[in-house]
Design a protein around this motif. Structure first.
Motif, mmCIF file in Angstrom:
data_model
loop_
_atom_site.group_PDB
_atom_site.id
_atom_site.type_symbol
_atom_site.label_atom_id
_atom_site.label_comp_id
_atom_site.label_asym_id
_atom_site.label_seq_id
_atom_site.Cartn_x
_atom_site.Cartn_y
_atom_site.Cartn_z
ATOM 1 N N ALA A 126 55.493 -48.022 4.953
ATOM 2 C CA ALA A 126 55.491 -46.589 5.281
ATOM 3 C C ALA A 126 54.330 -45.878 4.601
ATOM 4 C CB ALA A 126 56.824 -45.961 4.871
ATOM 5 N N SER A 127 54.008 -46.313 3.393
ATOM 6 C CA SER A 127 52.879 -45.729 2.669
ATOM 7 C C SER A 127 51.572 -45.979 3.409
ATOM 8 C CB SER A 127 52.829 -46.327 1.261
ATOM 9 O OG SER A 127 51.752 -45.834 0.532
ATOM 10 N N TRP A 128 51.377 -47.240 3.831
ATOM 11 C CA TRP A 128 50.167 -47.553 4.597
ATOM 12 C C TRP A 128 50.131 -46.754 5.899
ATOM 13 C CZ3 TRP A 128 49.815 -49.651 9.532
ATOM 14 C CH2 TRP A 128 48.508 -49.929 9.964
ATOM 15 N N LEU A 129 51.248 -46.664 6.592
ATOM 16 C CA LEU A 129 51.296 -45.939 7.856
ATOM 17 C C LEU A 129 50.974 -44.466 7.655
ATOM 18 C CD1 LEU A 129 51.885 -45.855 10.880
ATOM 19 C CD2 LEU A 129 54.309 -45.551 10.319
ATOM 20 N N LEU A 130 51.511 -43.890 6.596
ATOM 21 C CA LEU A 130 51.258 -42.481 6.319
ATOM 22 C C LEU A 130 49.785 -42.220 6.031
ATOM 23 C CD1 LEU A 130 52.343 -39.655 5.831
ATOM 24 C CD2 LEU A 130 53.053 -40.392 3.551
ATOM 25 N N GLY A 131 49.176 -43.100 5.205
ATOM 26 C CA GLY A 131 47.755 -42.943 4.920
ATOM 27 C C GLY A 131 46.896 -43.117 6.151
ATOM 28 N N THR A 132 47.296 -44.031 7.026
ATOM 29 C CA THR A 132 46.525 -44.275 8.240
ATOM 30 C C THR A 132 46.663 -43.110 9.218
ATOM 31 O OG1 THR A 132 46.829 -46.659 7.947
ATOM 32 C CG2 THR A 132 46.151 -45.909 10.128
ATOM 33 N N ILE A 133 47.857 -42.580 9.375
ATOM 34 C CA ILE A 133 48.028 -41.396 10.231
ATOM 35 C C ILE A 133 47.169 -40.250 9.719
ATOM 36 C CG2 ILE A 133 49.674 -39.615 10.939
ATOM 37 C CD1 ILE A 133 51.817 -41.805 11.038
ATOM 38 N N ALA A 134 47.222 -40.006 8.398
ATOM 39 C CA ALA A 134 46.416 -38.929 7.826
ATOM 40 C C ALA A 134 44.932 -39.184 8.041
ATOM 41 C CB ALA A 134 46.724 -38.786 6.338
ATOM 42 N N GLY A 135 44.508 -40.447 7.887
ATOM 43 C CA GLY A 135 43.097 -40.772 8.048
ATOM 44 C C GLY A 135 42.592 -40.611 9.460
ATOM 45 N N PHE A 136 43.489 -40.671 10.446
ATOM 46 C CA PHE A 136 43.083 -40.554 11.842
ATOM 47 C C PHE A 136 43.330 -39.159 12.424
ATOM 48 C CE2 PHE A 136 43.358 -45.359 12.468
ATOM 49 C CZ PHE A 136 41.983 -45.487 12.621
ATOM 50 N N ILE A 137 43.681 -38.199 11.602
ATOM 51 C CA ILE A 137 43.816 -36.833 12.103
ATOM 52 C C ILE A 137 42.430 -36.293 12.445
ATOM 53 C CG2 ILE A 137 44.414 -34.461 11.465
ATOM 54 C CD1 ILE A 137 46.740 -35.619 9.854
ATOM 55 N N ASP A 138 42.244 -35.929 13.693
ATOM 56 C CA ASP A 138 40.936 -35.513 14.183
ATOM 57 C C ASP A 138 41.143 -34.796 15.512
ATOM 58 O OD1 ASP A 138 37.814 -36.074 13.907
ATOM 59 O OD2 ASP A 138 38.357 -36.428 16.005
ATOM 60 N N ALA A 139 40.262 -33.846 15.815
ATOM 61 C CA ALA A 139 40.427 -33.067 17.039
ATOM 62 C C ALA A 139 40.410 -33.947 18.285
ATOM 63 C CB ALA A 139 39.327 -32.009 17.132
#
Length: 524
Positions: free
Chosen positions: A407-420
């Motif tokens: 879940a930690s990895w998934l959360l960091g990856t979701i945050a890292g891919f936030i983009d318009a």
């Protein structure tokens, strides 16, 4: 490092012997093993002193060993080297000037190397000399590693190759340092907002070769509040069309279709079979992975009102090295953090290069929307394997799938891919040993995370970063209460972040914080 003929990394277990003197350390290790591709014995020696580091390796095989790569590698840290100028000394003595790439290089930026000289971002001079083989460098951000990697043997030579029976292969790498200016004693530890965009819609993958979700997991899948289920089709699987029909009947909500078309010359037969099975049902999008332009055009004719995606069902490397077809509505690729290693720290490392991946994707697909995923812990198939069977083989379930670390990895990856430009993220599978829902119908930690974030899709999300922790990403998501004007009313705030260190220890942690501001005392 030892890789088999399908680029699988082989275990090299050993008990290192450490010897210390007044000003140096020696680390020596050796081992041997029998593998499906042959037997291998190996020995490495590292000498570390104020003058630098020397590494020596020797490998032998008694019966022969089939490999794509076996030998020493050097990893160049991303933060220290990105954009730094280098001088490459080639095997014939020539020197050329270059730089560590800023935008992710699809191919080797440095080749035919006998030595490499550069300065780090903090000014330390580094000289690396190679003996025993010709080395070259690749950009490991293509696979979400936070490094550039120098290795041998050159990919221009045929592979796989065989280390012959009785043959010995020796390599030597020497690294010399000269310190630059002293670093500042002040370290910034406060979080900061790096950028803001709308939180993407969250979907979950489901290969049609998996069973149809049963009654034990269906309620939990509904609890995830997913925007869609992305059904994955492999036309090489027997009975795939019937399995697709069964999944369509069992999934009443939004769907996306991801279809592997790499190497399929009969794409028309595959796409027309999908159209018959859909029977008028309209997916959110249809991704024709690794498809030729003719297949994209055929899909456009079949589904003129459905968004068509082009790109790859493999990792970002394949997108970066290939050519996107024209007349697509979005570009797509998948990602996983365990291509080169699978330890816990590798998962944390994979967060650091996501911003570079996005920047490179924008340059590769200017003006296009982006759909990323499935995001998975292990490879779903290996496009670079040297046999058809190995190319289709998927990694077994990761034992960490239903842990807080995942879940930690998934959360960091979701945050890292936030983009318009990123409109949709496909996260894991819906259920099962690679999914968000466990076999008993309970949500995994990743499932709980998705169930909290998915309803916030389309809300403003700010990316949180820490200058001293380049492998940490966070997201603060805000949406107004229903029925109230956001300009007149406090809003609920959900915050989620990925941390590589917690409680002073080197580890991964996943924290999801939800807070609701106090209700305003004023009406309206």
């Amino acid at each position: 490092m030892a890789r088999d003929e399908n680029w699988g990394t082989l275990p090299l277990a050993a008990a290192p012997q450490i010897r210390r003197s007044e000003d140096s350390i020696e680390i020596e290790a050796s081992g041997e093993g029998d593998h499906p591709n042959g037997d291998l014995s190996w020995h490495v020696l590292f000498r570390i002193s104020p003058k630098g580091i020397e590494a020596r390796s020797a490998v032998r095989s008694s019966r022969g060993f089939l490999t794509n790569r076996t030998g020493l590698v050097v990893l160049h840290g991303l933060a220290a080297c990105r954009g730094q100028e280098v001088v490459v000394t080639h095997a014939d003595g020539r020197s050329t000037h270059a730089a560590f790439p800023v935008q992710i290089s699809p191919h080797q930026p440095f080749m035919d190397m006998a030595a490499l000289a550069h300065r780090t971002a903090r000014g330390t001079a580094v000289l690396i000399a190679f003996e025993g083989e010709v080395f070259e460098t690749e950009d490991q951000r293509n696979w979400t590693d936070a490094s550039y990697k120098t290795y041998s043997r050159p990919l221009a030579l045929p592979f796989p190759y065989r280390i012959g029976a009785g043959e010995a292969v020796e390599q030597n790498v020497r690294i010399a340092f000269k310190a630059g200016a002293a670093a500042s004693g002040t370290i910034e530890t406060q979080s900061r907002i790096d950028k803001a965009a709308l939180l993407p819609r969250l979907e979950a993958g489901l290969p049609v070769v998996r069973p149809v979700p049963d009654q034990a997991v269906a309620p939990a899948i509904k609890e995830l509040s997913l925007h869609a289920i992305a059904l994955e089709i492999d036309p090489d699987e027997p009975g795939w069309a019937d399995k697709l029909a069964g999944h369509l009947a069992a999934i009443p909500g939004n769907i996306r279709l991801n279809c592997r078309l790499r190497g399929h010359t009969d794409y028309a037969t595959v796409l027309e079979a999908i159209d018959r099975v859909l029977s008028g049902r309209k997916p959110l999008g249809i991704s024709v992975w690794d498809a030729a332009q003719e297949a994209v055009d055929h899909a456009r004719r079949l589904w003129p009102d459905t968004p068509i995606g082009g790109g790859t069902g493999a990792f970002f490397t394949e997108l970066n090295r290939g050519t996107l077809p024209s007349r697509i509505d979005y570009a797509t690729w998948t990602t996983n953090p365990t291509v080169h290693a699978s330890d816990d720290d590798t998962l944390g490392e994979s967060i650091e290069p996501l911003a570079d991946i996005l920047a490179t994707a924008h340059a590769k697909a200017p003006g296009l929307d982006l759909v990323v995923g499935p995001l998975t812990l292990g490879m779903r198939f290996n496009p670079n394997a040297t046999s058809p069977e190995a190319r289709r083989a998927e990694a077994p379930p990761d034992p960490r799938q239903h842990t807080v670390l995942a879940a930690s990895w998934l959360l960091g990856t979701i945050a890292g891919f936030i983009d318009a430009a990123v409109k949709d993220l496909i996260v894991f599978e819906a259920a099962g040993p690679k999914g968000l829902v466990q076999a008993d119908g309970l949500l995994s930690p990743s499932g709980h995370l998705v169930s909290r974030l998915a309803p916030l899709a389309g809300c403003k999300a700010e990316i949180v970063t820490w200058a001293h922790e380049p492998r940490a990403r966070g997201s603060s998501c805000t949406r107004p209460r229903a029925g109230f004007s956001p300009s007149r009313r406090p809003v609920p705030r959900q915050q989620a972040w990925f941390c590589r260190k917690a409680d002073g220890r080197r580890r991964n942690a996943c924290i999801l914080k939800v807070s609701r501001p106090a209700r305003s005392r004023r009406a309206a």
